[in-house]
Design a protein around this motif. Structure first.
Motif, PDB file in Angstrom:
ATOM      1  N   ARG A   8      -6.255 -11.883  -6.838  1.00  0.00           N
ATOM      2  CA  ARG A   8      -4.876 -11.868  -6.399  1.00  0.00           C
ATOM      3  C   ARG A   8      -4.931 -11.216  -4.791  1.00  0.00           C
ATOM      4  O   ARG A   8      -4.286 -11.672  -4.036  1.00  0.00           O
ATOM      5  N   ARG A  11      -6.479 -13.419  -2.345  1.00  0.00           N
ATOM      6  CA  ARG A  11      -5.359 -14.606  -1.932  1.00  0.00           C
ATOM      7  C   ARG A  11      -4.148 -14.142  -1.049  1.00  0.00           C
ATOM      8  O   ARG A  11      -3.878 -14.795  -0.048  1.00  0.00           O
ATOM      9  N   GLU A  12      -3.902 -12.960  -1.404  1.00  0.00           N
ATOM     10  CA  GLU A  12      -2.718 -12.173  -0.469  1.00  0.00           C
ATOM     11  C   GLU A  12      -3.375 -11.985   0.831  1.00  0.00           C
ATOM     12  O   GLU A  12      -2.497 -12.057   1.885  1.00  0.00           O
ATOM     13  N   GLU A  15      -2.936 -14.860   2.717  1.00  0.00           N
ATOM     14  CA  GLU A  15      -1.615 -15.216   2.977  1.00  0.00           C
ATOM     15  C   GLU A  15      -1.194 -14.522   4.379  1.00  0.00           C
ATOM     16  O   GLU A  15      -0.490 -15.057   5.174  1.00  0.00           O
ATOM     17  N   TYR A  66      -3.013  -3.993 -10.485  1.00  0.00           N
ATOM     18  CA  TYR A  66      -2.205  -4.884  -9.554  1.00  0.00           C
ATOM     19  C   TYR A  66      -2.411  -6.323  -9.931  1.00  0.00           C
ATOM     20  O   TYR A  66      -3.437  -6.493 -10.479  1.00  0.00           O
ATOM     21  N   PRO A  67      -1.541  -7.155 -10.217  1.00  0.00           N
ATOM     22  CA  PRO A  67      -0.073  -6.841  -9.563  1.00  0.00           C
ATOM     23  C   PRO A  67       0.796  -6.621 -10.400  1.00  0.00           C
ATOM     24  O   PRO A  67       2.198  -6.517 -10.065  1.00  0.00           O
ATOM     25  N   THR A 105       4.324  -9.455  -2.887  1.00  0.00           N
ATOM     26  CA  THR A 105       2.711  -9.575  -2.322  1.00  0.00           C
ATOM     27  C   THR A 105       2.769  -8.433  -1.080  1.00  0.00           C
ATOM     28  O   THR A 105       3.764  -7.843  -0.964  1.00  0.00           O
ATOM     29  N   ARG A 107       2.121  -9.086   1.601  1.00  0.00           N
ATOM     30  CA  ARG A 107       3.142  -9.403   3.006  1.00  0.00           C
ATOM     31  C   ARG A 107       4.377  -8.917   2.649  1.00  0.00           C
ATOM     32  O   ARG A 107       5.090  -8.436   3.852  1.00  0.00           O
ATOM     33  N   THR A 108       4.912  -9.253   1.424  1.00  0.00           N
ATOM     34  CA  THR A 108       6.481  -8.839   1.280  1.00  0.00           C
ATOM     35  C   THR A 108       6.486  -7.322   1.508  1.00  0.00           C
ATOM     36  O   THR A 108       7.631  -6.830   1.847  1.00  0.00           O
TER      37      THR A 108
END
Length: 199
Positions: A8, A11-12, A15, A66-67, A105, A107-108
């Motif tokens: 995860r 991947r993030e 991103e 996580y997540p 995520t 990013r958020t």
């Protein structure tokens, strides 16, 4: 570390790297020691805030769970904000605690922390001293936050009057950061700050 967490995060991480915010220089994310559990984030202070032009470094520790559980994040760069401890850098933000959702995520989260800099919540503070100043003398709070941003995050706004006061206390043999904290806490009144430092 649990495989699901590593997948995860990888991947993030991609991103974030591909995001328009990174392209615009607003946020950044890097690995620490080639580890997927320890990351270093960076956010730029939002325009039209006292943090404008500052670059703030964040320590991000990602748990094995996580997540399903939030990352532990704190400011490494010193900052004057009601929802961030001026001592430890701990952040009071609901999505890093009870409002965390697995759909969020990195990013958020970085963007949410950046948004927090635009809109402090003094009624749910992490730092009571800063929150008090924010509520009682907002203009002084803004000048103090600008000063800290200049000194610790490379922000453009030099406040000469504050620098001179810090220097006066440093000349009395007090460490620069302790002098700045005392002055910030006592609304830049040298007498009260020195009284506190020497009591």
């Amino acid at each position: 570390m649990a495989n699901i967490a590593v997948k995860r995060i990888k991947r993030e991480f991609k991103e974030v790297i591909k995001s328009e915010e990174v392209a615009g220089g607003a946020i950044k994310l890097e690995l620490v020691n080639e580890s997927w559990t320890e990351l270093k984030g960076e956010i730029v202070g939002p325009t039209d805030t006292p943090y404008d032009g500052g670059r703030f470094i964040l320590e991000i520790k990602v748990p094995d769970t996580y997540p399903f559980n939030p990352p532990k994040i704190r400011f490494m760069t010193k900052i004057w904000h009601p929802n961030v401890s001026s001592v430890t850098g701990a952040i009071c933000l609901d999505i890093l605690k009870d409002q965390w959702a697995a759909a969020l995520t990195l990013r958020t989260v970085l963007l949410s922390i950046q948004a927090l800099l635009s809109a402090g919540e003094p009624d749910d503070p992490q730092d009571a001293v800063v929150a008090k100043q924010y509520k009682e003398n907002y203009q002084l709070f803004q000048m103090t936050a600008r000063h800290w941003t200049n000194v610790y995050a490379g922000g453009p706004n030099v406040i000469t009057e504050f620098n001179n006061k810090v220097q006066r206390i440093v000349d009395m043999g007090i460490d620069e950061h302790r002098a700045r904290v005392a002055l910030s806490t006592f609304d830049w009144q040298i007498e009260r700050a020195t009284e506190n430092l020497f009591s």
